[in-house]
Scaffold this motif. Structure first.
Motif, PDB file in Angstrom:
ATOM      1  N   GLU A  25       0.832  -1.208   0.000  1.00  0.00           N
ATOM      2  CA  GLU A  25       0.000   0.000   0.000  1.00  0.00           C
ATOM      3  C   GLU A  25       0.867   1.258   0.000  1.00  0.00           C
ATOM      4  O   GLU A  25       0.593   2.235  -0.700  1.00  0.00           O
ATOM      5  N   TRP A  26       1.936   1.218   0.804  1.00  0.00           N
ATOM      6  CA  TRP A  26       2.825   2.371   0.926  1.00  0.00           C
ATOM      7  C   TRP A  26       3.427   2.730  -0.433  1.00  0.00           C
ATOM      8  O   TRP A  26       3.451   3.900  -0.843  1.00  0.00           O
ATOM      9  N   LEU A  27       3.897   1.721  -1.169  1.00  0.00           N
ATOM     10  CA  LEU A  27       4.496   1.964  -2.482  1.00  0.00           C
ATOM     11  C   LEU A  27       3.468   2.512  -3.469  1.00  0.00           C
ATOM     12  O   LEU A  27       3.726   3.500  -4.163  1.00  0.00           O
ATOM     13  N   ILE A  28       2.306   1.898  -3.527  1.00  0.00           N
ATOM     14  CA  ILE A  28       1.290   2.337  -4.496  1.00  0.00           C
ATOM     15  C   ILE A  28       0.809   3.745  -4.177  1.00  0.00           C
ATOM     16  O   ILE A  28       0.628   4.577  -5.081  1.00  0.00           O
ATOM     17  N   ARG A  29       0.618   4.048  -2.904  1.00  0.00           N
ATOM     18  CA  ARG A  29       0.230   5.420  -2.527  1.00  0.00           C
ATOM     19  C   ARG A  29       1.296   6.416  -2.962  1.00  0.00           C
ATOM     20  O   ARG A  29       0.991   7.521  -3.400  1.00  0.00           O
TER      21      ARG A  29
END
Length: 289
Positions: A25-29
């Motif tokens: 999630e952190w990367l995609i955000r």
């Protein structure tokens, strides 16, 4: 592929390798430059192929041990974005608690007085910059021995519009050389024992600066050195605040009690209930006997 499908695939990749699924999630955000709430409104949207390629690349890098913060270039601290790289320690949530405690103690001890502060071993500048922004009456100095770390800290101060005076040097030597005294000394120094090096997670051991991690065989070398330098820099009424490693709090508190016999010493637990903060405050007079 939709955002949701990309998230599901990336989370599975991480889980299979016993890594933290929230990294997906952190990367995609980060790629989409959205907050968590916005991301959840986009789950059925298609995601550009270039971000799928980037996600696959970054996941493999992370699986090799590269911290996610190095992949995206920053870490959040006190709700602000701090640039980080291999030259600085990645700010930890526990250190936010140290910043809060320092502010509370300063408000009690100094009330409306101007407070001169030094953050020793500033790294990314997370502590010094946050104190400067949260407490506009603080006059904040920050010291680091690493030129590369100071470059990162100065960049963060500029980006966050924080007024911090940066000094290069070893521990408190820059202030001692200037014969300058301050009311508040705060530090999250290197405190991991060298004997624990092999037990560290690979993303810490191989990707964060050893200068900021290790404090000698037992992890206490820097605290010992501090005890000879602190009396030369702290004002007669002052605060000393340290972050410490596991099982070090009682030892560091005893060091401070010996160096400053008239001061109040205190250990505080972090949110996990671990003794991670040590303070000395009040009358910092030296024992003339």
């Amino acid at each position: 592929m939709t955002v949701q499908e990309a998230l599901r695939w990336a989370s599975s990749f991480l889980e299979e390798r016993k890594l933290e699924p929230p990294v997906a999630e952190w990367l995609i955000r980060h790629y989409l430059q959205v907050n968590r709430t916005k991301l959840f409104t986009m789950l059925q949207d298609p995601i550009e192929p270039k971000w799928i390629d980037q996600l696959e690349h970054d996941l493999h890098e992370h699986a090799k041990g590269v911290p996610v913060q190095h992949l995206i270039g920053y870490e959040e601290f006190f709700g602000r974005r701090f640039a980080v790289n291999k030259h600085v320690l990645i700010p930890r949530p526990e250190t936010e608690e140290l910043v809060v405690a320092v502010g509370q103690l300063a408000a009690k001890l100094f009330r409306d007085e101007q407070v001169t502060v030094v953050d020793v071993g500033t790294g990314s500048g997370a502590i010094s910059i946050t104190l400067a922004l949260e407490h506009p009456t603080f006059e904040v100095n920050a010291i680091d021995i690493s030129e590369e770390a100071l470059f990162v800290a100065q960049k963060n101060a500029k980006n966050l519009e924080a007024d911090v005076h940066f000094l290069k040097g070893d521990l408190l030597q820059p202030l001692i050389n200037q014969q300058k005294k301050v009311k508040l000394i705060v530090s999250n120094p290197p405190y991991i024992p060298l004997t624990d090096a092999e037990q560290l997670a690979v993303h810490v051991r191989d990707h964060e600066p050893h200068l900021a991690l290790f404090g000698g065989q037992d992890g206490l070398d820097l605290y010992r050195r501090f005890m000879t330098e602190l009396p030369q820099v702290i004002e007669q009424t002052g605060i000393i605040a340290f972050e410490v490693g596991i099982n070090q709090a009682r030892i560091v508190e005893a060091m401070l009690a010996k160096a400053f016999p008239y001061a109040t010493t205190e250990i505080r637990n972090d949110i996990s209930g671990k003794e991670r903060m040590v303070f000395a405050y009040g009358d910092m007079s030296k024992d003339e006997g």
